[in-house]
Design a protein around this motif. Structure first.
Motif, short mmCIF file in Angstrom:
data_model
loop_
_atom_site.label_atom_id
_atom_site.label_comp_id
_atom_site.label_asym_id
_atom_site.label_seq_id
_atom_site.Cartn_x
_atom_site.Cartn_y
_atom_site.Cartn_z
N ALA A 146 0.85 -1.20 0.00
CA ALA A 146 0.00 0.00 0.00
C ALA A 146 0.88 1.24 0.00
O ALA A 146 2.01 1.24 0.52
N ILE A 147 0.37 2.31 -0.57
CA ILE A 147 1.11 3.56 -0.66
C ILE A 147 0.62 4.52 0.43
O ILE A 147 -0.58 4.74 0.58
N ARG A 148 1.57 5.07 1.16
CA ARG A 148 1.25 6.12 2.13
C ARG A 148 1.84 7.43 1.60
O ARG A 148 3.05 7.52 1.33
N ILE A 149 1.01 8.43 1.46
CA ILE A 149 1.48 9.74 1.00
C ILE A 149 1.96 10.52 2.22
O ILE A 149 1.18 10.79 3.15
N LEU A 150 3.23 10.87 2.20
CA LEU A 150 3.83 11.61 3.31
C LEU A 150 3.77 13.12 3.09
O LEU A 150 3.68 13.88 4.04
#
Length: 230
Positions: free
Chosen positions: A214-218
């Motif tokens: 999964a991608i986490r946008i920081l």
């Protein structure tokens, strides 16, 4: 693929024009069909006959070029119909539809559609509403492909997912949908190799993090800066 999520799901409400009795009559006129996850609903080049109204699940509609490369046209959710543009049948499918998860549809053949359109005049206006929504969706996609660079399209895709399905956790946003690099490439009109390279670059710059697929946008602001840079 769109420059904003505004209006993206308008087509899911195309049957709202119908009275409850008319809606019930329409749905009873079709056949209930099921498709398992990753099962084809229809395939590019197959004979065309009617439409499918999605009642459960999600369908990815995509075009395959002679080279074998794919471009995703849209992900359609419950309430939308798929199977156009020749809604009354005839010809062949111009693209393919595959079930993203277990799906259920009401299938209306071309002959059934023509009969129902005569019996329920309000359905003709509803169908026009649905076609208008699809036209806007595909026009927005064409605009993105024609006026935005690949990196801008990737940034926009991540921002749209964040707004549609993102889970805010502090100053970060976790994208609820797990997508493969192939799927992202088909959406933004690029290659898997380019997507892999660019996501690694985003990770190195601490714009995103990859957690279990999964991608986490920081840094939402950094993605927005890609879109609005001079």
């Amino acid at each position: 693929m769109s420059e904003s999520i505004e209006g993206l799901n308008v087509g899911a409400h195309f049957l709202d024009r119908l009275a409850p009795r008319e809606r019930e009559q329409l749905l009873a006129s079709g056949r209930t069909l099921l498709a398992r996850q990753n099962e084809m609903v229809f395939s590019q080049g197959d004979p065309h006959d009617g439409i499918f109204i999605i009642t459960r699940g999600q369908v990815r509609v995509y075009y395959t070029a002679p080279s074998g490369r794919e471009i995703t046209l849209a992900y359609w959710t419950p309430g939308h119909f798929i199977g156009g543009p020749e809604i009354s049948g005839g010809g062949t499918h111009m693209w393919s539809g595959i079930a993203i998860d277990d799906c259920e549809f009401v299938a209306l053949s071309g002959a059934t559609l023509q009969r129902v359109l005569r019996e329920i005049p309000a359905f003709a206006l509803a169908l026009i509403d649905g076609l208008v929504a699809k036209g806007k969706c595909y026009s927005s996609m064409a605009q993105m492909l024609g006026t935005r660079s690949v990196i801008e399209r990737l940034a926009q895709y991540l921002l749209n997912l964040a707004e549609l399905e993102g889970i805010a956790e502090g100053d970060t946003v976790l994208l609820g949908r797990k997508t493969t690099h192939d799927q992202i490439a088909a959406m933004v009109g690029s290659t898997r190799q380019w997507v892999t390279m660019m996501l690694k670059r985003f990770q190195a710059k601490r714009i995103i993090a990859i957690e279990g697929g999964a991608i986490r946008i920081l840094r939402i602001d950094q993605l927005e800066a890609i879109l609005f840079r001079d």
